[in-house]
Design a protein around this motif. Structure first.
Motif, PDB file in Angstrom:
ATOM      1  N   SER A   2       0.777  -1.230   0.000  1.00 15.16           N
ATOM      2  CA  SER A   2       0.000   0.000   0.000  1.00 15.16           C
ATOM      3  C   SER A   2       0.804   1.273   0.000  1.00 15.16           C
ATOM      4  N   LEU A   3       2.079   1.201   0.282  1.00  8.97           N
ATOM      5  CA  LEU A   3       2.859   2.441   0.366  1.00  8.97           C
ATOM      6  C   LEU A   3       4.026   2.408  -0.597  1.00  8.97           C
ATOM      7  N   CYS A  34       6.265   4.282  -2.335  1.00 15.14           N
ATOM      8  CA  CYS A  34       6.642   5.696  -2.407  1.00 15.14           C
ATOM      9  C   CYS A  34       7.840   5.876  -3.322  1.00 15.14           C
ATOM     10  N   GLN A  52       2.057   8.624   6.889  1.00 18.82           N
ATOM     11  CA  GLN A  52       0.829   7.996   7.365  1.00 18.82           C
ATOM     12  C   GLN A  52       0.404   6.899   6.404  1.00 18.82           C
ATOM     13  N   SER A 106      -2.367   4.476   7.180  1.00 20.09           N
ATOM     14  CA  SER A 106      -3.819   4.382   7.204  1.00 20.09           C
ATOM     15  C   SER A 106      -4.300   4.766   8.587  1.00 20.09           C
ATOM     16  N   ALA A 165       4.456  10.504  -0.558  1.00 16.76           N
ATOM     17  CA  ALA A 165       3.353   9.935   0.210  1.00 16.76           C
ATOM     18  C   ALA A 165       2.117  10.814   0.117  1.00 16.76           C
ATOM     19  N   ASN A 183      -1.599   9.711  -1.585  1.00 23.09           N
ATOM     20  CA  ASN A 183      -2.864   9.758  -0.856  1.00 23.09           C
ATOM     21  C   ASN A 183      -3.979  10.410  -1.667  1.00 23.09           C
ATOM     22  N   ASP A 184      -3.631  11.115  -2.730  1.00 19.01           N
ATOM     23  CA  ASP A 184      -4.640  11.725  -3.605  1.00 19.01           C
ATOM     24  C   ASP A 184      -4.957  10.848  -4.816  1.00 19.01           C
ATOM     25  N   TYR A 213      -4.814   4.005  -5.588  1.00 17.13           N
ATOM     26  CA  TYR A 213      -3.985   3.684  -4.421  1.00 17.13           C
ATOM     27  C   TYR A 213      -4.851   3.629  -3.166  1.00 17.13           C
ATOM     28  N   LYS A 214      -5.759   4.620  -3.007  1.00 17.79           N
ATOM     29  CA  LYS A 214      -6.618   4.644  -1.828  1.00 17.79           C
ATOM     30  C   LYS A 214      -7.537   3.437  -1.801  1.00 17.79           C
TER      31      LYS A 214
END
Length: 844
Positions: free
Chosen positions: A12-13, A15, A224, A226, A426, A430-431, A435-436
């Protein structure tokens, strides 16, 4: 549990990281026989000074990052002529080396290339290490009466194994910018993308006598992941994987295991030591000592120690790893490099660099942690009351809200371009909607909740279950989240059983006196709650995590029909300190209505009770010094703490509202983990309680039984629900994991990396004459009976309940299988005298 978290974090991350670097790779072998050489010491040098190093693995292979500052590389191994090469002459980052064997005289002992049986007697390396151990206390920073220093800790998690084809797959197509932050692993040479990055600024304080250690967390900043994974839990998990290493301690906790330090008093017996060559390191004359575990399959370090030959036998530098044959799960490679500087006659550690490559069922991760220490002050004590507090870590107000200017001014080391880019990427990720979506999907499986605007729907694992009373049970629930309020929260569920055709529900309102970032239960709590619930309950079924109506808990042996329908109104206040001292106080009204196989009938059969009511007040104190835990919303799982966890609970039952029972109930417990060198670890839990006053069996201690096929450490796994009750009891539960100590020494079996486990559980208890239904007490509520009229609930009497089990853990790295045997009360009806139990468990 850790696999779930690592999997979620890993996928999930995605980066960033910056420029790839050249990696030096190859194989080292014997020039005469061609046999590969394990544990060869390799060092990168700049103008004669060591800048980095590693050792070859058991196949003689190595992979070493190629810093621009280095100008040469040297290969050295006991019994062989050292070989040195200019890096300018190395082509394509590949260098295979063949070392020439020779005989070397070390204190009149000849060491040659010929393999010989290792001997400790008259071994100069062992003699040297014994002197190191003798001088350890004098050379350690803990030899000072007082000290303090500042530290800057940086931790990174990355997705490992990124290839050119990865860039055009899945969600990567629309986030090509993350590949501008690509880095190369110094362990394997594979490319990785940093996904998570955090940094902390701390101050550390130490007092020798009476011993006290304290840290002040001044600042913390993280990417961050989640709102369903708070930074406190993630920090605890990362500390469990790559915690700080202090070789001056006898045991080092890392990768969720206790490693014996090569500098411990037992080190000369548990490790094999070999003298290599003499070097000058940072201006001090040193001898390099190579070492590895005496049994390569035991959990232990391999590596090189630089020991001063200037008379003080101090540790100047260390480079540690783990062998490929060690019984560790998921660890592909590990490197720990430590640097020490002399200060006032001691060797003070100034840098810790830890790199680890993990592979969790196909998910490859690179974990990096760096700890820089400076600004040391010695024998300058703080005020006496400064050390008397119970807080191990004090968090300054606003520590997690520091402005960029604060970080720029206070960092001990500036961020690299890659680390800075990780933070900014990151925010961009998040936008990104895809990914979200991926993140929320993964977090739904780990946290049990799905975010929908201002509400979280869940827990998913409770949506469907079944039992003998309700039949098929469907449940839908949820809670408000931070989008609704950061102080006021609501939570509840509605459930329906198709067999009893009855609705159940819970509604709960909570107010937090401190503003929350992730959820109302996050640490530390300062929470007031009021709830009303109508629900089925099996007394004696207690879970550390989650609620009983979970899908996988629906598979049980025997009948699970001794249930009650409870109506509960409760107000509760919880308060926690950062030192893990907590207070819980509550007032409640509980009404229990018997269902199916449970009946409330007087001993003389003259009266049938439709329900038993009990208004009560209770208070609980809990202290767990230094406890680390993983929190999954409301529930917490302690992570390998060795400090005792002490809990004390008092309940007063009152005759208010026409209730017939007045009583005092007290319960106390203590639990602790013991690590036993290379022999594994033991978890011991002691518990006891007593009731003063007259109560029916439904208000007594109903002992913790487990009829599920899944093994539970804390429960009696062959005891039936509601089989034993007491108004006074004591119990002891011992769970022991040998960590493969026996299996590692058995041919063929040792290759399976299985771990042997053992448990012994005993319960003493009884029911006083005052509370025992009998001819002398004919009006008391009788103990439950089965359909044949035989008692199915008992008092223990003079014979304790005893069960034990032996098992095999780490089958396929996750499965544990136990044979459980019951030794007493074998004449009770409908019991199992033995059984096979299973459990899935993820651990290193």
């Amino acid at each position: 549990m850790r696999k779930q978290i690592l999997f979620s974090v890993g996928l999930s991350l995605l980066c960033t990281l910056c420029l790839g670097q050249v990696v030096l790779q190859g194989r080292v072998s014997d020039a005469q026989s061609g046999e590969t050489l394990p544990y060869v010491n390799i060092g990168l040098y700049h103008k004669g000074a060591l800048v980095h190093g590693c050792v070859t693995d058991e196949q003689g292979k190595y992979s070493l990052e190629y810093p621009k500052a280095a100008d040469s590389v040297q290969f050295g191994f006991v019994g062989y002529v050292a070989s040195k090469f200019a890096l300018s002459e190395v082509k394509s980052g590949k260098l295979n080396v063949a070392l020439q064997p020779h005989a070397v005289a070390l204190e009149a002992v000849e060491v040659s290339a010929k393999r010989q049986r290792y001997k400790r007697k008259d071994n100069p390396a062992v003699s040297l290490m014994k002197k190191v151990v003798e001088q350890k206390d004098q050379n350690s920073i803990k030899g000072f009466d007082y000290y303090e220093y500042s530290s800057h800790i940086k931790t990174e998690i990355s997705l490992l194994g990124i290839t050119d084809s990865t860039k055009n797959k899945g969600i990567f197509k629309n986030i090509q910018y993350v590949f501008d932050n690509l880095q190369t692993s110094p362990l394997s040479g594979k490319k990785y993308l940093p996904m998570y990055f955090s940094e902390q600024l701390k101050e550390h304080y130490y007092r020798k006598s009476p011993n006290s250690e304290k840290s002040i967390l001044k600042a913390q900043k993280e990417v961050q992941i989640s709102k369903f994974l708070d930074p406190e839990s993630l920090e605890n998990i990362l500390d469990e994987i790559v915690s700080e290493v202090d070789l001056f301690d006898d045991k080092v906790h890392i990768l969720s295991n206790d490693f014996v330090s090569p500098l411990s008093s037992a080190g000369v017996n548990l490790y094999h030591f070999y003298l290599s060559d003499t070097v000058v390191f940072d201006g001090k004359k040193c001898v390099k000592v190579l070492f590895n575990p005496a049994n390569l399959r035991d959990i232990g370090f391999s590596g090189t120690l630089w020991i001063s030959t200037e008379g003080d036998y101090s540790l100047v530098h260390s480079l540690l790893g783990v062998g490929k044959k060690s019984g560790l799960n998921f660890v592909k490679d590990l490197s720990i490099e430590q640097t020490y500087k002399p200060s006032k006659g001691k060797m003070v550690k100034t840098a810790d660099k830890i790199n680890a490559e993990l592979n969790v069922y196909g998910l490859s991760l690179f974990v990096r942690k760096q700890n820089i220490a400076s600004k040391h002050v010695f024998d300058s004590p703080q005020k006496e009351n400064f050390y008397s507090g119970i807080d191990l870590t004090e968090r300054l107000e606003g520590y997690n809200r520091r402005l960029p200017a604060y970080w720029e001014e206070n960092r001990l080391e500036p961020l690299t371009p890659s680390e800075s880019l990780t933070y900014s990427n990151a925010l961009r990720l998040n936008d990104y909607s895809a990914y979200k979506l991926l993140l929320n999907t993964l977090m739904a499986f780990t946290s049990g909740y799905v975010e929908v605007g201002k509400f979280d729907i869940g827990r998913l694992e409770n949506f469907i279950s079944w039992n003998d009373v309700e039949g098929l049970r469907l449940r839908i629930g949820g809670k408000t989240n931070m989008n609704f309020s950061k102080r006021l929260f609501f939570e509840g569920f509605v459930a329906y059983g198709f067999k009893d055709q009855r609705f159940k529900f819970r509604t709960c309102a909570m107010y937090s006196f401190s503003e929350k970032r992730y959820n109302q239960w996050e640490f530390p709590k300062n929470l007031l709650s009021i709830k009303y619930e109508q629900n089925t309950k099996i007394h004696g079924q207690s879970l550390l995590m989650g609620e009983p109506d979970r899908l996988f808990l629906s598979f049980n042996r025997g009948k699970t029909d001794k249930m009650s329908f409870n109506r509960l109104l409760r107000a509760e206040y919880e308060y926690e300190t950062s030192s893990q001292l907590s207070l819980k106080a509550g007032v409640q009204y509980l009404q229990q209505q018997p269902l199916a196989g449970l009946q409330f009938v007087s001993f003389d059969k003259s009266k049938v009770y439709g329900s038993i009511s009990s208004p009560s007040f209770d208070i609980e104190l809990r202290y767990a010094k230094g406890e680390k835990f993983f929190q999954q919303q409301q529930y917490r799982l302690t992570i390998n703490t060795t400090a005792p966890i002490i809990t004390l609970n008092y309940t007063y039952g009152t005759k208010l509202f026409g209730n017939d029972y007045e009583y005092h109930k007290i319960k106390a417990s203590i639990e602790k983990r013991f690590y036993l060198w290379t022999f594994g670890y033991a978890d011991i839990a002691l518990q006891g309680g007593k009731i003063w006053g007259g109560v029916p069996f439904a208000l007594m201690f109903v002992h913790h039984a487990n009829q599920n096929w899944a093994y539970q450490d804390e429960a009696f796994n062959l005891m039936n629900y509601y089989e034993f009750v007491s108004d006074c009891y004591a119990q002891m539960v011992l769970n022991y994991n040998f960590n493969g100590y026996i299996f590692n020494r058995i041919p063929l079996i040792k290759h399976l990396n299985w771990r042997e486990v053992f448990a012994f559980k005993v319960l003493w208890g009884g029911v006083s004459d005052k509370n025992m239904p009998s001819n002398d007490n004919p009006s008391l509520v009788d103990f439950p009976r089965n359909s044949r009229g035989d008692y199915s609930t008992f008092a223990l009497g003079d014979t304790p309940y005893v069960e034990a089990n032996v098992g095999v853990d780490n089958i396929f790295k996750v499965l544990r299988v136990d044979y459980v045997r019951r030794f007493t009360h074998l004449d009770n009806p409908d019991i199992a005298k033995w059984g096979i139990r299973f459990r899935l468990r993820f651990t290193f």
